[in-house]
Design an enzyme around this catalytic site. Structure first.
Site, PDB file in Angstrom:
ATOM      1  N   LYS A  38     -20.431 -17.504  -0.788  1.00 42.63           N
ATOM      2  CA  LYS A  38     -21.884 -17.340  -0.673  1.00 42.63           C
ATOM      3  C   LYS A  38     -22.470 -16.433  -1.742  1.00 42.63           C
ATOM      4  O   LYS A  38     -21.884 -15.412  -2.093  1.00 42.63           O
ATOM      5  CB  LYS A  38     -22.212 -16.731   0.693  1.00 42.63           C
TER       6      LYS A  38
ATOM      7  N   GLY B  65     -10.321  -9.696  -2.539  1.00 46.44           N
ATOM      8  CA  GLY B  65      -9.215 -10.323  -1.834  1.00 46.44           C
ATOM      9  C   GLY B  65      -8.840 -11.719  -2.285  1.00 46.44           C
ATOM     10  O   GLY B  65      -7.685 -11.998  -2.596  1.00 46.44           O
TER      11      GLY B  65
ATOM     12  N   GLY C 215     -13.634  -3.585  -0.107  1.00 49.14           N
ATOM     13  CA  GLY C 215     -15.006  -3.080  -0.030  1.00 49.14           C
ATOM     14  C   GLY C 215     -15.342  -2.055  -1.098  1.00 49.14           C
ATOM     15  O   GLY C 215     -16.432  -2.080  -1.680  1.00 49.14           O
TER      16      GLY C 215
ATOM     17  N   ARG D  74       0.818  -1.222   0.000  1.00 48.76           N
ATOM     18  CA  ARG D  74       0.000   0.000   0.000  1.00 48.76           C
ATOM     19  C   ARG D  74       0.847   1.265   0.000  1.00 48.76           C
ATOM     20  O   ARG D  74       0.430   2.284  -0.544  1.00 48.76           O
ATOM     21  CB  ARG D  74      -0.940  -0.006   1.201  1.00 48.76           C
TER      22      ARG D  74
HETATM   23  P1  AMP Z   1     -15.608 -14.912  -0.769  1.00 45.56           P
HETATM   24  O1  AMP Z   1     -14.879 -14.194   0.326  1.00 45.56           O
HETATM   25  O2  AMP Z   1     -17.079 -14.893  -0.647  1.00 45.56           O
HETATM   26  O3  AMP Z   1     -15.105 -14.506  -2.138  1.00 45.56           O
HETATM   27  O4  AMP Z   1     -15.246 -16.439  -0.581  1.00 45.56           O
HETATM   28  C1  AMP Z   1     -13.970 -16.946  -0.768  1.00 45.56           C
HETATM   29  C2  AMP Z   1     -13.910 -18.292  -0.115  1.00 45.56           C
HETATM   30  O5  AMP Z   1     -14.843 -19.146  -0.704  1.00 45.56           O
HETATM   31  C3  AMP Z   1     -12.575 -18.965  -0.262  1.00 45.56           C
HETATM   32  O6  AMP Z   1     -11.953 -19.008   0.993  1.00 45.56           O
HETATM   33  C4  AMP Z   1     -12.911 -20.337  -0.772  1.00 45.56           C
HETATM   34  O7  AMP Z   1     -12.225 -21.359  -0.094  1.00 45.56           O
HETATM   35  C5  AMP Z   1     -14.390 -20.454  -0.479  1.00 45.56           C
HETATM   36  N1  AMP Z   1     -15.050 -21.421  -1.363  1.00 45.56           N
HETATM   37  C6  AMP Z   1     -14.958 -21.535  -2.684  1.00 45.56           C
HETATM   38  N2  AMP Z   1     -15.659 -22.589  -3.130  1.00 45.56           N
HETATM   39  C7  AMP Z   1     -16.217 -23.186  -2.057  1.00 45.56           C
HETATM   40  C8  AMP Z   1     -17.044 -24.332  -1.861  1.00 45.56           C
HETATM   41  N3  AMP Z   1     -17.428 -25.084  -2.884  1.00 45.56           N
HETATM   42  N4  AMP Z   1     -17.402 -24.641  -0.607  1.00 45.56           N
HETATM   43  C9  AMP Z   1     -17.005 -23.895   0.422  1.00 45.56           C
HETATM   44  N5  AMP Z   1     -16.228 -22.794   0.316  1.00 45.56           N
HETATM   45  C10 AMP Z   1     -15.833 -22.440  -0.911  1.00 45.56           C
END
Ligand code: AMP
Length: 419
Positions: free
Chosen positions: A221, A377, A400, A35
């Site tokens: 999610k 991230g 964010g 940064r």
């Molecule tokens: P996000 O912060 O919402 O972008 O989520 C990223 C996280 O989603 C990472 O740490 C991945 O390990 C997790 N992830 C990706 N695919 C899956 C899955 N099929 N089941 C559970 N976690 C997952």
């Protein structure tokens, strides 16, 4: 607003909002100075033009209290080293010491102010106890608003020009990111090079993409990505959805997702997204097969199964080979590519193949002339893990703020300068 590349800072004092919220080890040694490096072009331009810079940032969450653990002093030395200029330190960001030091700043010099968040006025949130009545909350908020204005005015008084180069906090309407801009006329406020580059890259993707435009959305999610997906449906030709959110879509279609991560309260929304994609002529790609595991562990037993036939006791943790092939073909034939979120649990070697393939395909597409933007991230961590950071067009490190921009929101820090 002015444009930094065309602006001559000679004889001017510029107050520059940077994001020096860097990580430390227990000895307060900086463990990642990305940064600080990112703000150098702007600061160098100011001092090399013969101007002087008053640098301000937040660090951590001191919640309005002076706390030496969060002092910008820990950053002063590294900035001086990287800029190769002596950096003077003011023990508070406003008040007599800052005023005096800013006033005596000579061309080519840099002054670093103490952590902005030692003052509640920076974030503008009053310190309220849980039992405060509605009336008390209302009057505390109004009082804080006035105090924040005065605080912003005091910061503005330290300089002639305001430069915002902290994209990471551009989604916050804080004193130093937004309110301060009110105290400068249009010609005396501008973005730094970092924000300019972020906006240029983002606008290239979101406002004038070469087609076909493919977005790959992954992560855990659907609930945290829903607004982005909805916004992107108006812009993309192809939308690849992978990762944990897959299973909410598959269950909504009536498939068996076994023990995979699934948000049952979003099933209707998943169907709505599918319908919207169809209406808008967006090609929606979901995995057709997955790597299912009998535990959320690197050394779990695994098998490749159809995405809608995951047995009980098993969970989908990565895209399968068929899915990877179709994702790769779409990505490699795109002219604009946006990637946010891994398509599997890439942190574990057993489940990294899908995300690695996506990263490879993006690199291949970029080589063929596509513009690729990686943001958020985890996809940045992915690209770095696979050593492909130099093979994509742009990597945004703003968490964010980037997500809110992708959602189509007006960011207060951007609006304050662009108008
Ligand atoms: P996000 O912060 O919402 O972008 O989520 C990223 C996280 O989603 C990472 O740490 C991945 O390990 C997790 N992830 C990706 N695919 C899956 C899955 N099929 N089941 C559970 N976690 C997952």
């Amino acid at each position: 607003m002015s444009k930094i590349e065309a602006y001559n800072f000679s004889g001017k004092k510029a107050i520059v909002r940077v994001d020096f919220n860097v990580p430390f080890n227990e000895k307060f040694e900086i463990t990642d100075d990305t940064r600080i490096q990112a703000a150098l072009p702007t600061l160098k331009k100011i001092v090399e033009d013969g101007g002087s810079a008053v640098v301000m940032s937040h660090l951590g969450r001191p919640k309005g209290k002076v706390n030496p653990d969060f002092s910008m002093k820990h950053v002063q030395g590294r900035l001086s080293e990287l800029l190769d200029v002596e950096v003077v330190f003011a023990k508070d960001c406003v008040g007599p010491d800052a005023k005096e030091k800013a006033a005596s700043l000579q061309p080519g010099q840099v002054l670093m102010l103490e952590n902005l968040r030692f003052h509640l006025e920076e974030e503008g949130k009053p310190d309220l106890t849980d039992d405060a009545s509605e009336e008390e909350k209302k009057s505390a908020k109004a009082e804080m608003k006035e105090k924040q204005k005065q605080f912003s005015k005091d910061l503005a008084a330290l300089a002639d020009v305001y430069v915002n180069d902290a994209f990471g906090t551009a989604h916050r309407a804080h004193a130093s990111t937004a309110v301060i801009a009110d105290y400068f006329d249009a010609e005396s406020k501008m973005f730094g090079f970092l924000i300019e580059q972020e906006l240029q890259s983002l606008d290239k993707v979101l406002k004038s993409p070469e087609r076909p435009f493919t977005a790959i959305m992954g992560g855990a999610k659907v609930s945290s990505k829903i607004t982005i997906i909805e916004n992107l449906l108006d812009k993309v030709n192809n939308l690849i959805l992978g990762g944990g959110m897959t299973y909410t879509f598959i269950k909504a279609r009536g498939g068996n997702v076994g023990d995979s991560i699934c948000e049952n309260e979003y099933l209707d929304l998943a169907l709505k997204i599918e319908k919207l994609a169809k209406e808008k002529g967006v090609n929606l790609y979901l995995p057709v097969d997955v790597v299912a595991a009998d535990a959320f562990e690197n050394n779990a037993n695994t098998k490749i199964v159809a995405v809608d036939q995951i047995p009980e006791g098993w969970q989908g943790l990565d895209a399968g080979p068929e899915s990877i092939r179709s994702f790769q073909e779409v990505i490699e034939n795109s002219k604009t590519i946006l990637w946010n979120g891994p398509v599997g649990v890439f942190e574990m070697e057993t489940f990294e193949k899908g995300s690695r393939a996506v990263a490879d395909a993006i690199a291949a597409g970029t080589k063929k002339g596509a513009f690729s933007l990686i943001g958020g991230g985890d996809s940045v961590a992915c690209i770095n893990k696979f050593g492909l950071a130099d093979d994509v067009s742009y990597i945004s490190t703003a968490g964010g703020a980037l997500l809110e921009y992708l959602e189509g929101k007006d960011l207060p820090g951007i609006k304050a300068i662009r108008g």
